[in-house]
Design an enzyme around this catalytic site. Sequence first.
Site, mmCIF file in Angstrom:
data_model
loop_
_atom_site.group_PDB
_atom_site.id
_atom_site.type_symbol
_atom_site.label_atom_id
_atom_site.label_comp_id
_atom_site.label_asym_id
_atom_site.label_seq_id
_atom_site.Cartn_x
_atom_site.Cartn_y
_atom_site.Cartn_z
ATOM 1 N N PRO A 10 0.808 -1.367 -0.033
ATOM 2 C CA PRO A 10 0.133 -0.031 -0.215
ATOM 3 C C PRO A 10 0.717 1.206 0.035
ATOM 4 C CG PRO A 10 -0.151 -1.103 2.230
ATOM 5 C CD PRO A 10 0.378 -2.165 1.259
ATOM 6 N N ARG A 18 5.273 10.927 -2.414
ATOM 7 C CA ARG A 18 5.119 10.622 -1.106
ATOM 8 C C ARG A 18 6.109 10.764 -0.247
ATOM 9 N NH1 ARG A 18 4.823 4.324 1.352
ATOM 10 N NH2 ARG A 18 4.149 4.974 3.183
ATOM 11 N N TYR A 23 11.412 8.671 1.172
ATOM 12 C CA TYR A 23 11.206 7.586 0.199
ATOM 13 C C TYR A 23 11.837 8.123 -0.999
ATOM 14 C CZ TYR A 23 8.037 5.607 3.340
ATOM 15 O OH TYR A 23 7.418 5.127 4.498
ATOM 16 N N ASN A 79 8.154 -5.619 -0.944
ATOM 17 C CA ASN A 79 7.885 -4.689 -0.198
ATOM 18 C C ASN A 79 6.510 -4.201 0.232
ATOM 19 O OD1 ASN A 79 7.943 -2.208 1.324
ATOM 20 N ND2 ASN A 79 8.863 -0.995 -0.118
ATOM 21 N N ALA A 82 3.137 -0.988 4.949
ATOM 22 C CA ALA A 82 2.538 -0.948 6.226
ATOM 23 C C ALA A 82 2.104 -2.302 6.776
ATOM 24 C CB ALA A 82 1.504 0.129 6.241
ATOM 25 N N HIS A 85 4.053 -4.724 9.129
ATOM 26 C CA HIS A 85 3.999 -4.413 10.349
ATOM 27 C C HIS A 85 2.635 -4.968 11.251
ATOM 28 C CE1 HIS A 85 7.321 -2.007 9.243
ATOM 29 N NE2 HIS A 85 6.589 -0.943 8.909
ATOM 30 N N ASP A 92 1.782 -16.088 6.892
ATOM 31 C CA ASP A 92 1.128 -17.424 6.585
ATOM 32 C C ASP A 92 1.141 -17.708 5.059
ATOM 33 O OD1 ASP A 92 0.370 -17.932 8.987
ATOM 34 O OD2 ASP A 92 -1.711 -17.379 9.101
ATOM 35 N N GLU A 103 12.824 -9.686 1.929
ATOM 36 C CA GLU A 103 12.011 -8.620 2.164
ATOM 37 C C GLU A 103 12.707 -7.409 2.142
ATOM 38 O OE1 GLU A 103 11.661 -8.631 6.443
ATOM 39 O OE2 GLU A 103 10.585 -6.654 6.671
ATOM 40 N N HIS A 105 12.729 -2.862 2.246
ATOM 41 C CA HIS A 105 12.340 -1.324 2.671
ATOM 42 C C HIS A 105 13.254 -0.353 2.339
ATOM 43 C CE1 HIS A 105 9.315 -3.286 4.926
ATOM 44 N NE2 HIS A 105 10.123 -4.228 5.707
ATOM 45 N N ILE A 106 12.582 0.638 1.600
ATOM 46 C CA ILE A 106 13.234 1.865 0.971
ATOM 47 C C ILE A 106 13.960 2.392 2.140
ATOM 48 C CG2 ILE A 106 12.982 3.921 -0.248
ATOM 49 C CD1 ILE A 106 10.451 2.692 -1.637
ATOM 50 N N SER A 107 13.357 2.899 3.227
ATOM 51 C CA SER A 107 13.695 3.597 4.339
ATOM 52 C C SER A 107 14.177 2.503 5.366
ATOM 53 C CB SER A 107 12.737 4.492 5.020
ATOM 54 O OG SER A 107 11.513 3.467 5.434
ATOM 55 N N ARG A 112 13.106 4.383 12.446
ATOM 56 C CA ARG A 112 11.960 5.453 12.621
ATOM 57 C C ARG A 112 11.009 5.166 13.860
ATOM 58 N NH1 ARG A 112 9.325 4.951 6.564
ATOM 59 N NH2 ARG A 112 8.010 6.544 7.586
ATOM 60 N N ARG A 116 7.365 0.390 13.326
ATOM 61 C CA ARG A 116 7.925 -0.102 12.072
ATOM 62 C C ARG A 116 9.054 -1.024 12.508
ATOM 63 N NH1 ARG A 116 5.612 3.469 8.274
ATOM 64 N NH2 ARG A 116 5.421 5.570 9.226
HETATM 65 C C1 DQA Z 1 8.250 1.163 3.915
HETATM 66 C C2 DQA Z 1 8.484 1.177 5.149
HETATM 67 C C3 DQA Z 1 7.026 1.046 6.082
HETATM 68 O O1 DQA Z 1 7.347 1.088 7.370
HETATM 69 C C4 DQA Z 1 6.032 1.821 5.435
HETATM 70 O O2 DQA Z 1 4.512 1.559 5.744
HETATM 71 C C5 DQA Z 1 6.162 1.856 3.807
HETATM 72 C C6 DQA Z 1 7.330 1.775 3.090
HETATM 73 C C7 DQA Z 1 9.631 1.221 3.125
HETATM 74 O O3 DQA Z 1 9.782 0.917 1.885
HETATM 75 O O4 DQA Z 1 10.430 2.004 3.632
HETATM 76 O O5 DQA Z 1 4.844 2.357 3.211
HETATM 77 O O6 DQA Z 1 7.920 -0.295 3.679
#
Ligand code: DQA
Length: 150
Positions: A10, A18, A23, A79, A82, A85, A92, A103, A105-107, A112, A116
């Site tokens: 999402p 955004r 990001y 990715n 949200a 978390h 599952d 897995e 994550h950009i950030s 943070r 998260r």
């Molecule tokens: C994210 C980090 C998540 O906490 C956040 O909800 C996102 C983006 C990232 O790519 O850094 O939507 O997955």
Amino acid sequence: MTSAYVLNGPNLNLLGTREPEIYGEKTLADVERSCLDVANELGWALQFRQTNREGELVDWIQEAGRAQSAGEAVGVVLNAAAYTHTSVALQDAIVGSGARVIELHISNVHRRESFRHHSYVSPVAAGIIIGFGVAGYPLALRALAALDAS
Ligand code: DQA
């Protein structure tokens, strides 16, 4: 031809506008192009998708797991945004389908908010790439190739 899946959760459709201080300014289309370059280099077809719906991510992970079992896919860069978390269903789906998941994550989520810091994906991921900005996506595809060769 072997496929690699890159699945985005999402709000990642908003990349570029955004919270650019977190990001960056690249769009999801830019990210897809960078993934396509690496997929082409590795000789893979690319399934690059985004959804704002949890169940759709579940369906896609199951699809990737089936393709992987059939020898038609190398795995998933996920990715889950949200849903990372919050989603037992994603954990599952990964376990139940047997999909190999990196897995992403950009950030750097660990720098943070504390909500998260927990991930339902991490315990069932093959590996994790966090905090490299959108440059993490091609890195994650190369990580899938490394795992596939090992
Ligand atoms: C994210 C980090 C998540 O906490 C956040 O909800 C996102 C983006 C990232 O790519 O850094 O939507 O997955």
